[in-house]
Design a protein around this motif. Structure first.
Motif, PDB file in Angstrom:
ATOM      1  N   GLN A  87       4.192  51.476   5.882  1.00  0.00           N
ATOM      2  CA  GLN A  87       5.022  51.272   4.704  1.00  0.00           C
ATOM      3  C   GLN A  87       4.816  49.877   4.119  1.00  0.00           C
ATOM      4  OE1 GLN A  87       9.183  53.296   5.213  1.00  0.00           O
ATOM      5  NE2 GLN A  87       8.689  52.372   7.181  1.00  0.00           N
ATOM      6  N   ARG A  88       4.886  49.836   2.798  1.00  0.00           N
ATOM      7  CA  ARG A  88       4.997  48.574   2.076  1.00  0.00           C
ATOM      8  C   ARG A  88       6.257  48.645   1.233  1.00  0.00           C
ATOM      9  NH1 ARG A  88       4.305  45.798  -2.657  1.00  0.00           N
ATOM     10  NH2 ARG A  88       3.394  43.699  -2.460  1.00  0.00           N
ATOM     11  N   ASN A  89       7.238  47.835   1.567  1.00  0.00           N
ATOM     12  CA  ASN A  89       8.529  47.887   0.901  1.00  0.00           C
ATOM     13  C   ASN A  89       8.797  46.551   0.226  1.00  0.00           C
ATOM     14  OD1 ASN A  89      11.156  48.275   0.066  1.00  0.00           O
ATOM     15  ND2 ASN A  89      11.793  49.275   1.954  1.00  0.00           N
ATOM     16  N   HIS A  90       8.735  46.548  -1.102  1.00  0.00           N
ATOM     17  CA  HIS A  90       8.980  45.343  -1.894  1.00  0.00           C
ATOM     18  C   HIS A  90      10.081  45.630  -2.913  1.00  0.00           C
ATOM     19  CE1 HIS A  90       7.361  41.958  -4.692  1.00  0.00           C
ATOM     20  NE2 HIS A  90       8.254  41.509  -3.839  1.00  0.00           N
ATOM     21  N   ASN A  91      11.142  46.286  -2.418  1.00  0.00           N
ATOM     22  CA  ASN A  91      12.253  46.680  -3.282  1.00  0.00           C
ATOM     23  C   ASN A  91      13.410  45.696  -3.178  1.00  0.00           C
ATOM     24  OD1 ASN A  91      11.217  49.019  -4.432  1.00  0.00           O
ATOM     25  ND2 ASN A  91      11.880  50.295  -2.733  1.00  0.00           N
ATOM     26  N   LEU A  92      14.085  45.504  -4.286  1.00  0.00           N
ATOM     27  CA  LEU A  92      15.361  44.807  -4.296  1.00  0.00           C
ATOM     28  C   LEU A  92      16.449  45.870  -4.375  1.00  0.00           C
ATOM     29  CD1 LEU A  92      14.599  41.892  -6.791  1.00  0.00           C
ATOM     30  CD2 LEU A  92      14.668  41.794  -4.298  1.00  0.00           C
ATOM     31  N   LEU A  93      17.402  45.805  -3.457  1.00  0.00           N
ATOM     32  CA  LEU A  93      18.406  46.852  -3.344  1.00  0.00           C
ATOM     33  C   LEU A  93      19.672  46.483  -4.090  1.00  0.00           C
ATOM     34  CD1 LEU A  93      18.052  47.787   0.426  1.00  0.00           C
ATOM     35  CD2 LEU A  93      17.065  48.943  -1.554  1.00  0.00           C
ATOM     36  N   TYR A 131      10.305  50.566  -9.484  1.00  0.00           N
ATOM     37  CA  TYR A 131      11.561  50.362 -10.206  1.00  0.00           C
ATOM     38  C   TYR A 131      11.438  49.100 -11.058  1.00  0.00           C
ATOM     39  CZ  TYR A 131      13.125  53.431  -6.425  1.00  0.00           C
ATOM     40  OH  TYR A 131      13.248  54.461  -5.538  1.00  0.00           O
ATOM     41  N   SER A 132      11.767  49.226 -12.330  1.00  0.00           N
ATOM     42  CA  SER A 132      11.762  48.089 -13.253  1.00  0.00           C
ATOM     43  C   SER A 132      13.116  48.040 -13.953  1.00  0.00           C
ATOM     44  CB  SER A 132      10.644  48.223 -14.290  1.00  0.00           C
ATOM     45  OG  SER A 132       9.373  48.290 -13.660  1.00  0.00           O
ATOM     46  N   THR A 133      13.754  46.862 -13.947  1.00  0.00           N
ATOM     47  CA  THR A 133      15.111  46.718 -14.470  1.00  0.00           C
ATOM     48  C   THR A 133      15.149  45.652 -15.561  1.00  0.00           C
ATOM     49  OG1 THR A 133      16.084  47.381 -12.368  1.00  0.00           O
ATOM     50  CG2 THR A 133      17.508  46.167 -13.872  1.00  0.00           C
ATOM     51  N   TRP A 134      15.930  45.945 -16.623  1.00  0.00           N
ATOM     52  CA  TRP A 134      16.135  45.002 -17.716  1.00  0.00           C
ATOM     53  C   TRP A 134      17.622  44.657 -17.807  1.00  0.00           C
ATOM     54  CZ3 TRP A 134      13.305  49.533 -18.244  1.00  0.00           C
ATOM     55  CH2 TRP A 134      11.927  49.378 -18.397  1.00  0.00           C
ATOM     56  N   ASN A 135      17.916  43.390 -17.881  1.00  0.00           N
ATOM     57  CA  ASN A 135      19.283  42.883 -18.038  1.00  0.00           C
ATOM     58  C   ASN A 135      20.230  43.361 -16.936  1.00  0.00           C
ATOM     59  OD1 ASN A 135      18.581  41.549 -20.456  1.00  0.00           O
ATOM     60  ND2 ASN A 135      18.941  43.434 -21.633  1.00  0.00           N
ATOM     61  N   ASN A 136      19.662  43.694 -15.774  1.00  0.00           N
ATOM     62  CA  ASN A 136      20.468  44.164 -14.646  1.00  0.00           C
ATOM     63  C   ASN A 136      21.302  45.403 -14.974  1.00  0.00           C
ATOM     64  OD1 ASN A 136      19.627  42.118 -12.838  1.00  0.00           O
ATOM     65  ND2 ASN A 136      21.102  40.693 -13.743  1.00  0.00           N
ATOM     66  N   ARG A 137      20.878  46.158 -15.983  1.00  0.00           N
ATOM     67  CA  ARG A 137      21.667  47.313 -16.416  1.00  0.00           C
ATOM     68  C   ARG A 137      20.827  48.576 -16.555  1.00  0.00           C
ATOM     69  NH1 ARG A 137      26.455  46.813 -18.882  1.00  0.00           N
ATOM     70  NH2 ARG A 137      25.913  48.434 -20.379  1.00  0.00           N
TER      71      ARG A 137
END
Length: 204
Positions: A87-93, A131-137
């Motif tokens: 596994q390669r896990n580079h996620n922010l939870l 996963y790509s996030t904009w403005n934390n929303r």
């Protein structure tokens, strides 16, 4: 031995009787006993390798009241399963799911026929998520999953498609086979920021 009631319910199911019956529940009796060992070793900050060895007896019976009829085959077998994963896990939870980063998982598992009547198969899985996030929303979530089952009893342990966690728009377990590819892209955003409750009014 335990009896399980399985059902998936969504408020959107109430919009029509067809949607309400989209994923009906079914009863199954499940008996499992055995032991397993699991080890995992970090290779780098994001990469890890792991292995799991399981020795178990599994019996699963789908009652005749199942809405899927004979589509789900009863299971009665001993399982000696060895699996390896990279596994390669580079996620922010976030609170309940990843919201930024990437994930790559490579999985292999195989069973051994101890008695001459036990299931024997091998399974390969590749799971890629981003996963790509904009403005934390707003989060753009994409996923690609490839799976295959090989071996003498590959048709007795099939891969399923359909339902809320695979291909939406198809009834649960409606498609099955020995090879599977799932690809989906989702745009996730909050509809409700918070729920404030109080009596007799929220500000008291």
């Amino acid at each position: 031995r335990r009896t399980n009631q399985f059902s998936i319910f969504n408020l959107a199911d109430l919009t029509s009787i067809n949607n309400f019956l989209y994923t009906p529940g079914y009863l199954s009796a499940i008996y499992q006993t055995g032991i397993y060992g699991n080890v995992q070793y970090p290779l780098t900050k994001y990469w890890s390798i792991g292995s799991r060895l399981e020795i178990a007896r599994e019996e699963q019976e789908y009652f005749s009241s199942s809405p899927f009829g004979n589509q789900l085959e009863d299971i009665a077998t001993n399982l000696l399963t060895d699996s390896v994963r990279l596994q390669r896990n580079h996620n922010l939870l976030a609170f309940y799911e990843p919201f930024d980063g990437t994930y790559l998982g490579l999985f292999y598992s195989a069973t051994a026929d101890l008695s001459g009547n036990d299931y024997q198969f091998q399974r390969f899985d590749i799971d890629i998520r981003n996963y790509s996030t904009w403005n934390n929303r707003i989060t753009l979530a994409s996923r690609l999953n490839l799976s295959t089952v090989l071996g003498r009893d590959q048709n007795r342990i099939p891969l399923y498609l359909g339902g809320y966690n695979s291909i939406r728009g198809y009834p649960l377990f409606s498609v099955r086979g020995t090879n599977r590819i799932i690809s989906n892209v989702e745009l996730r955003f909050p509809l409700v920021e918070a729920i404030i409750m109080g009596l007799p009014v929220p500000w008291l």
